[in-house]
Each structure stands twice: as structure tokens, then as C-alpha cells.
Design an enzyme around this catalytic site. Structure first.
Site, PDB file in Angstrom:
ATOM      1  N   GLY A 118       3.515   7.853   0.313  1.00 54.35           N
ATOM      2  CA  GLY A 118       3.229   8.302   1.682  1.00 54.35           C
ATOM      3  C   GLY A 118       1.932   9.090   1.747  1.00 54.35           C
ATOM      4  CB  CYS A 156      -2.824   0.399   0.718  1.00 52.17           C
ATOM      5  SG  CYS A 156      -3.754   2.032   1.220  1.00 52.17           S
ATOM      6  CD  GLU A 167      10.558   6.176  -7.116  1.00 53.98           C
ATOM      7  OE1 GLU A 167      11.500   5.541  -7.441  1.00 53.98           O
ATOM      8  OE2 GLU A 167       9.556   5.414  -6.729  1.00 53.98           O
ATOM      9  CB  SER A 225      -6.951   5.912  -2.170  1.00 55.09           C
ATOM     10  OG  SER A 225      -6.007   6.376  -2.582  1.00 55.09           O
ATOM     11  CG  LEU A 226     -13.786   4.391  -1.884  1.00 51.90           C
ATOM     12  CD1 LEU A 226     -14.592   5.371  -0.622  1.00 51.90           C
ATOM     13  CD2 LEU A 226     -15.400   4.553  -3.260  1.00 51.90           C
ATOM     14  CG  ASN A 258       0.245   1.003 -12.528  1.00 51.49           C
ATOM     15  OD1 ASN A 258       0.601   0.433 -13.342  1.00 51.49           O
ATOM     16  ND2 ASN A 258       0.334   1.610 -11.737  1.00 51.49           N
ATOM     17  CB  CYS A 286      -0.550   5.198  -9.458  1.00 49.68           C
ATOM     18  SG  CYS A 286      -1.158   6.458 -10.392  1.00 49.68           S
ATOM     19  CB  CYS A 320       0.600   0.814  -2.364  1.00 47.56           C
ATOM     20  SG  CYS A 320       1.275   2.447  -2.159  1.00 47.56           S
ATOM     21  CB  CYS A 323       3.092   4.713   2.894  1.00 49.01           C
ATOM     22  SG  CYS A 323       1.484   5.391   3.722  1.00 49.01           S
TER      23      CYS A 323
HETATM   24  N1  SAH Z   1      -1.669   7.743   0.290  1.00 47.18           N
HETATM   25  C1  SAH Z   1      -2.148   8.779  -0.991  1.00 47.18           C
HETATM   26  C2  SAH Z   1      -1.208   8.971  -1.862  1.00 47.18           C
HETATM   27  C3  SAH Z   1      -0.162   8.407  -2.426  1.00 47.18           C
HETATM   28  S1  SAH Z   1      -1.075   6.800  -3.680  1.00 47.18           S
HETATM   29  C4  SAH Z   1      -3.393   7.585  -1.046  1.00 47.18           C
HETATM   30  O1  SAH Z   1      -3.603   6.775  -1.066  1.00 47.18           O
HETATM   31  O2  SAH Z   1      -4.608   8.170  -2.143  1.00 47.18           O
HETATM   32  C5  SAH Z   1      -1.569   7.033  -4.736  1.00 47.18           C
HETATM   33  C6  SAH Z   1      -3.120   6.829  -5.332  1.00 47.18           C
HETATM   34  O3  SAH Z   1      -1.832   5.875  -6.572  1.00 47.18           O
HETATM   35  C7  SAH Z   1      -4.250   6.468  -4.929  1.00 47.18           C
HETATM   36  O4  SAH Z   1      -5.187   6.428  -4.753  1.00 47.18           O
HETATM   37  C8  SAH Z   1      -3.486   4.589  -4.314  1.00 47.18           C
HETATM   38  O5  SAH Z   1      -4.478   4.190  -4.387  1.00 47.18           O
HETATM   39  C9  SAH Z   1      -2.964   4.880  -6.194  1.00 47.18           C
HETATM   40  N2  SAH Z   1      -1.583   3.438  -5.819  1.00 47.18           N
HETATM   41  C10 SAH Z   1      -0.957   3.220  -5.024  1.00 47.18           C
HETATM   42  N3  SAH Z   1      -0.749   1.734  -5.819  1.00 47.18           N
HETATM   43  C11 SAH Z   1      -0.974   1.815  -6.809  1.00 47.18           C
HETATM   44  C12 SAH Z   1      -0.972   0.360  -7.648  1.00 47.18           C
HETATM   45  N4  SAH Z   1       0.095  -0.586  -7.323  1.00 47.18           N
HETATM   46  N5  SAH Z   1      -1.689   0.091  -9.107  1.00 47.18           N
HETATM   47  C13 SAH Z   1      -2.392   1.575  -9.397  1.00 47.18           C
HETATM   48  N6  SAH Z   1      -2.494   2.470  -7.728  1.00 47.18           N
HETATM   49  C14 SAH Z   1      -1.724   3.045  -7.123  1.00 47.18           C
HETATM   50 FE1  SF4 Z   2       0.227   4.500   1.934  1.00 49.79          FE
HETATM   51 FE2  SF4 Z   2      -1.335   5.591  -0.527  1.00 49.79          FE
HETATM   52 FE3  SF4 Z   2       0.411   3.146  -1.174  1.00 49.79          FE
HETATM   53 FE4  SF4 Z   2      -2.160   3.726   0.555  1.00 49.79          FE
HETATM   54  S1  SF4 Z   2      -1.987   3.488  -0.902  1.00 49.79           S
HETATM   55  S2  SF4 Z   2       0.124   2.566   1.639  1.00 49.79           S
HETATM   56  S3  SF4 Z   2      -1.668   4.934   1.944  1.00 49.79           S
HETATM   57  S4  SF4 Z   2       1.282   5.855  -0.336  1.00 49.79           S
END
Ligand code: SAH
Ligand code: SF4
Length: 385
Positions: free
Chosen positions: A168, A116, A92, A222-223, A299, A342, A119, A112
């Protein structure tokens, strides 16, 4: 013989390819401009290229975009495209228009491997890396499609910013990421400034160092947690690269970064990482690295078992950081109605690695900085009663 897709090349790569065809570098530059600045895919339309070169290219090369599976437009102007990348995989791409900019959120992998908790892409498991051409194709399509759709004047750009925040982990697909970034930055390509291209990473420390040397662009990390115990649970990669090492890599990155701060993304999860104690612990982190915080309201998606922090808690959390002088923004949720926000990007919902089952079975431990811990499932039950 299969045709070579020229979207795979940065300018140096295209020059090397043209050289193999017996053509000079300036021809590669012309070709590159046709493809990326004008959005051309038909060699015959490239009028200032010699007919002999056009014919030669037509026999060996192509400019092949990704197939669009669907397009969804949100009431707030956000547009999400689903692209077919073959083998049952889809990725996407999201366009987010704002008054003064147009941001494209690009995917780097189908699925990915980081996994996480919060995610949706992570729950899907890892399918494969995108090629450089597949990363670039998202921008190529969106820019030229939007120029036509928005009826932009010649020379006007639809996309002014790129964030590698789609599906990813970009730093786990480094060899494709770097040429793709170079196409975005190249004056003969999209001419985006390094400050307007952001790589977001969950913290692949050695690759942060390589990116600093090879192609420093804006960096978002992404902390999501202020301490290793909680971050180990939320972002499993933390077990390999703990927070202290990550912060050191951030500081090394800042030596060459186009911006003088790192953006820390922090997804606000109800009852998990959103207390004032967590915020105070982040203030201590902010003293170690020049940074800004971007708080992302979680989200939700069905399988996560997690909830978004209530608005007041997010505000209070931001206030703690702001009172300590840390620049903190709360991300506006865009494209909510089309699941384009996100972490909601799931592409094709196929679970090849059974990652989702693995993740939902294990309870999430909630760690408080004060070392107290509890099971999130029981906490959320408490919350409901
Ligand atoms: N893999 C990379 C980039 C893609 S994710 C990363 O993790 O940074 C992009 C951003 O969306 C990251 O900060 C991630 O933590 C956040 N994210 C992932 N799932 C989410 C969710 N369900 N709600 C809000 N933010 C989310
Ligand atoms: Fe992968 Fe980023 Fe999602 Fe974590 S937040 S699973 S690193 S896409």
C-alpha cells in the site's frame, strides 16, 4: 452493539473515548500502557485499573488483533506474517532482524491504487485502506509475539524500527496513518524515535506537506527514475506529481524532518533504469535535495515481465553516485526464500480491479536520458539472443 477496538486509538483518541465513559485522562494512559507496552488484551488482567472501569470496558470495548493466516520464517531470520483483514483480503507484515536492530515492515492498505510496474502489490489493484487499528495491530502482534518467542527480558524491545514499506501507499491512507504513527512514537506506546520510523511514499506531494506538519518522521521517496518520461511509466502517480514538484516537497519536508536527508529508493530494473547515464542524471537530482540513495535489486514476480539488473551493473551504478559524493547503499535482499522481499508482498492474490491485465498488456517504453527510447520486450529478447 459492536465493541470498540481500542487498537484504533492514539493516546489522545483513547483519552477522548475514556472521557465519554466518564474517566479521567490518566486512566486512558494506564490503559494505553497495558495495551501497547504489555500487550494485554484482557481488561480483567489490567490490575491497577478500578474493577468498575474494567467491567465497564468489558461491556463496550475490546482489544482485537488481526487474525494470523500464516507465518513463514526465512533461513536468514526474516519472518513474514499474513493477516486476514476480512472480505477476502489479507495483508503482509515482515520482521527483519539485524545485529543492532529489529525492523518491522508494515502494510497500510490491502492492495494499492498507484499501480507501479515493478510491484506485485500494484499488480493486485486496490482493495481498501486499512484502519489505524489494523496498522497498529501489525506492530502490536509482532512486538509482543516476538518478545515471548525470543524470550526477551522485561523492558527489552523486539522491534526498534518501523518502515511503512509493506503493501500500500501510506500517504493515500493518511487519516489512518497519522494516528498509527502516533501510537508508534508515543512514550506510553512503543516509544520509537521519529528517526526510526520511516514512511515510504511513491510521491503524494500534498500529503508529504501534511505529514511534515502533523507528524514528521523519516521519509523515503520511491524515485526509480531520473526523468519524468520514464517515471511516468514506472510510477504512474508521477503524471500527477512530476519529479520537480516532488523534489520541492522533499525540500520543504526537510525543514521539519528528524533526519537531514531524504532516502531515495531506486529499484534496479534490467535494461530499464540502470545505465550509467541514469546514474549521472540522479547525481544532478541529488544536487537539488539533501539525500541518500538506496538501490533495491528488483525482486521478480511472474507477471512483471521485468528482470533484476545484474550485480555488476548495480555496482557500477552505485559507483557513479558514490564518486559524485552521494551516499549510496545497495539493499540486501532479505527473506527471498519466503517471498518477503520488497515488492513481493501480494497478500491474497485476488485481482478485483483487473489491474494486472491492464498492466501486462501495455508495453513498457524504455527511456534513456539521451531521449532515445525502445520497447523493453524487444530489448530483453535482444539480451537473450
Ligand atoms: N507505496 C510505498 C511503500 C510500499 S513499497 C512506496 O512505493 O514507496 C516499498 C518499497 O518497495 C518501494 O520503494 C517500492 O518501490 C519497492 N518495491 C516495490 N516492488 C518492488 C520489487 N518488485 N522489487 C524491489 N523493490 C520493490
Ligand atoms: Fe503501491 Fe508502493 Fe507498490 Fe507503487 S511500489 S504499487 S506505490 S505499494
Amino acid at each position: 452493539m459492536s465493541l470498540t477496538n481500542l487498537l484504533e486509538f492514539d493516546l489522545d483518541g483513547l483519552a477522548a473515548y475514556c472521557e465519554r465513559l466518564g474517566e479521567k485522562r490518566f486512566r486512558a494512559t494506564q490503559l494505553f500502557r497495558w495495551i501497547h507496552q504489555k500487550g494485554a488484551s484482557d481488561f480483567n488482567a489490567m490490575s491497577d485499573l478500578a474493577k468498575s472501569l474494567r467491567d465497564k470496558l468489558a461491556g463496550v470495548a475490546c482489544v482485537t488483533p488481526l487474525a494470523v493466516v500464516s507465518e513463514q520464517a526465512s533461513t536468514d531470520g526474516t519472518i513474514k506474517w499474513l493477516f486476514d483483514v476480512g472480505g477476502g483480503n489479507a495483508v503482509e507484515t515482515v520482521f527483519i532482524p539485524e545485529d543492532d536492530r529489529g525492523t518491522l515492515c508494515i502494510s497500510s492498505q490491502a492492495g494499492c491504487a498507484v499501480g507501479c510496474r515493478f510491484c506485485s502489490t500494484g499488480h493486485q489493484g486496490f482493495s481498501r485502506n486499512l484502519t489505524a487499528g489494523e496498522i497498529v495491530a501489525q506492530l502490536w502482534f509482532a512486538e509482543h509475539h516476538l518478545r515471548r518467542r525470543l524470550n526477551l527480558a522485561a523492558g527489552d524491545r523486539a522491534i526498534t524500527n518501523v518502515v511503512m514499506m509493506g503493501m500500500g501507499e501510506p500517504l493515500q491512507n493518511y487519516s489512518a496513518l497519522v494516528p498509527a504513527l502516533r501510537v508508534m512514537l508515543d512514550d506510553h506506546g512503543y516509544g520509537l524515535s521519529r528517526r526510526r520510523v520511516t514512511v515510504s511514499t511513491s510521491g503524494v506531494v500534498p500529503m508529504i506537506d501534511r505529514l511534515r506538519d502533523d507528524c514528521p518522521v523519516a521519509l523515503a521517496v520511491s524515485l526509480h527514475a531520473p526523468d519524468d518520461a520514464l517515471r511516468d511509466d514506472l510510477v504512474p502517480l508521477n503524471r500527477k506529481y512530476p519529479i520537480a514538484e516532488l523534489l520541492e516537497a522533499c525540500n520543504r519536508y526537510l525543514d521539519k524532518a528528524p533526519r537531514d536527508f531524504i532516502t531515495f529508493e531506486y529499484c534496479m530494473l534490467d535494461g530499464v533504469n540502470d545505465t550509467p547515464e541514469h546514474a549521472r542524471a540522479l547525481v544532478r537530482i541529488s544536487q537539488a535535495v539533501s539525500c541518500k540513495f538506496n538501490l533495491i535489486p528488483f525482486n521478480p514476480f511472474p507477471q512483471s515481465g521485468l528482470k533484476r539488473s545484474p550485480r555488476e551493473r548495480v555496482t557500477a551504478f552505485a559507483q557513479v553516485l558514490q564518486d559524485a559524493g552521494v551516499v549510496t547503499t545497495v539493499r540486501k535482499t532479505r527473506g527471498d526464500d519466503i517471498d518477503a522481499a520488497c515488492g513481493q508482498l501480494a497478500g491474497e492474490v485476488q485481482d478485483r480491479t483487473q489491474a494486472h491485465k491492464r498492466m501486462t498488456r501495455a508495453p513498457i517504453r524504455v527511456h534513456r536520458p539521451a531521449s532515445e527510447s525502445a520497447d523493453i520486450t524487444s530489448r530483453s529478447k535482444e539480451g537473450r539472443s
